[in-house]
Design a protein around this motif. Structure first.
Motif, mmCIF file in Angstrom:
data_model
loop_
_atom_site.group_PDB
_atom_site.id
_atom_site.type_symbol
_atom_site.label_atom_id
_atom_site.label_comp_id
_atom_site.label_asym_id
_atom_site.label_seq_id
_atom_site.Cartn_x
_atom_site.Cartn_y
_atom_site.Cartn_z
ATOM 1 N N SER A 121 0.883 -1.305 0.203
ATOM 2 C CA SER A 121 -0.073 0.027 -0.104
ATOM 3 C C SER A 121 0.738 1.293 0.079
ATOM 4 N N ASP A 122 2.115 1.128 0.469
ATOM 5 C CA ASP A 122 2.904 2.204 0.486
ATOM 6 C C ASP A 122 4.205 2.116 -0.248
ATOM 7 N N LYS A 258 -11.205 -4.766 3.735
ATOM 8 C CA LYS A 258 -10.370 -3.558 4.394
ATOM 9 C C LYS A 258 -10.736 -3.409 5.852
ATOM 10 N N SER A 299 -2.988 5.887 0.818
ATOM 11 C CA SER A 299 -3.698 5.909 1.924
ATOM 12 C C SER A 299 -4.041 7.393 2.309
#
Length: 381
Positions: A121-122, A258, A299
């Motif tokens: 996600s990063d 999620k 995010s």
């Protein structure tokens, strides 16, 4: 005199035949006996290699004791075909017969080096491993970010000509945009990604790829896998679900994915949303609201604001009834299964327990108490 010469010729022929039989027998014994290799090795058979070339390479590596016997074995004792292109693991002490079986079966390739490319996600990162043969452990050589210059440790292996096993790891819960961006940064893939795939359409998994494979074809493989998984799980769906289509199942599964990363919670979280849908209650799930803000491009990096919870958007499940219009991430098989086979509960609420899981409640009073306990825990921490 003629008879004497004939007798000598017969005698010589007899001993020559006996010597040939003995040599053949000894060759077969050498062919089948334990070989000289002290430690397991990786062995590469280039495309178009002949038995003679393979024998020479094996002799150079100390895997066989006689090139002639190896070629003889391939001709007379081996019933298979010629050597097949590929990378193989030769065990310590392997006989010539066993080695010939290995290099002619064309089984799954065995690689010494593996590059594990993980999309997160990063961002994305790559780790190069050296696998010790004969069932040994993997040793990390170097780890680097997808945006970093290729380190010298990787370039040394890549330029050596030794094949590398490339793996692309896509964890559950990433958005299609995050996956596409991660693939764009993968230096070992080729081609452009013209359009980000629809949200939820890609199956999280680890994919083995060849160097130079196209990004588009890999996305197609992921999409086909997700379609197959969804179809399989749809066939086993529970009765009386407030889910009318596979697309709705995918949407709910993405929310479940999620909301929790715990395998034993998925079906319980699913039951909360299913119960709320049946009761006509709003889902009130923060990840959907966040997706409406970020569109899956990274995010949020902060908590939700009151103004964002009050704003009416198609993804604000505090304002809309039912499901949002699309999935909010790419769910894995277990989340899809949980959406279609929820646990049998009366829960209508859940909140984080501060330990990585959640506490569930059937009524608002208990839920508010759990929320207060969580806030106090967070404050103390």
């Amino acid at each position: 005199m003629w008879r004497h010469a004939a007798s000598n010729a017969i005698t010589l022929l007899f001993f020559a035949s006996l010597a040939a039989i003995l040599a053949f027998w000894l060759g077969e014994r050498i062919y089948e006996n334990e070989g000289p290799l002290e430690n397991a090795i990786y062995f590469e058979v280039p495309k178009g290699s002949s038995i003679g070339e393979v024998a020479q390479a094996l002799a150079n590596r100390g895997a066989i004791s006689s090139k002639a016997v190896f070629r003889l074995g391939a001709k007379y004792w081996h019933t298979g075909e010629g050597p097949k292109f590929g990378s193989y693991e030769i065990p310590a002490g392997a006989s010539m017969a066993a080695i010939l079986d290995i290099v002619t079966t064309a089984g799954p390739r065995v690689y010494r080096y593996r590059l594990s490319y993980r999309i997160g996600s990063d961002g994305a990162s790559a780790t190069l491993y050296d696998r010790i043969p004969d069932g040994g452990r993997d040793i990390q050589i170097v780890k680097f970010g997808a945006r970093d210059p290729l380190p010298s440790e990787f370039l040394e292996v890549a330029n050596s000509g030794v094949p590398i096993d490339f793996r692309v790891a896509v964890p559950e819960g990433l958005s299609s945009w995050q996956i596409a961006e991660g693939l764009r940064l993968a230096h070992f893939l080729s081609g452009e990604i013209e359009e980000v795939p629809p949200e939820g359409s890609l199956a999280p998994d680890t994919y083995q790829v060849e160097e130079g494979s196209s990004r588009k074809s890999l996305l197609e493989i992921m999409a086909n896998s997700q379609t197959r998984i969804l179809e399989e799980e749809w066939q086993s769906r529970a009765q009386n679900l407030p889910i009318e289509s596979k697309e709705q199942a995918l949407i709910l599964a993405s929310i479940i994915e999620k909301e929790t990363g715990l395998a034993d919670e998925r079906s319980i979280v699913s039951s909360v949303f299913v119960n709320r849908l049946k009761a006509g209650m709003r889902l009130q799930t923060d990840p959907a609201v966040i997706y409406g803000i970020t569109k899956g491009r990274g995010s949020l990096g902060r908590g939700l604001r009151v103004s964002e919870l009050e704003r009416e958007t198609p993804y604000n499940t505090y304002k809309i009834k039912g499901l949002p219009p699309t999935p909010i991430a790419n769910p894995g098989r277990l989340a899809i299964r949980a959406a279609l086979q929820p646990a049998d509960t009366n829960y209508l609420y859940f909140v984080a327990d501060g330990k990585g899981g959640h506490r569930f409640a059937t009524n608002y009073r208990d839920h508010r108490r759990y929320v207060q306990q969580w806030r106090e825990s967070e404050s103390n921490r």
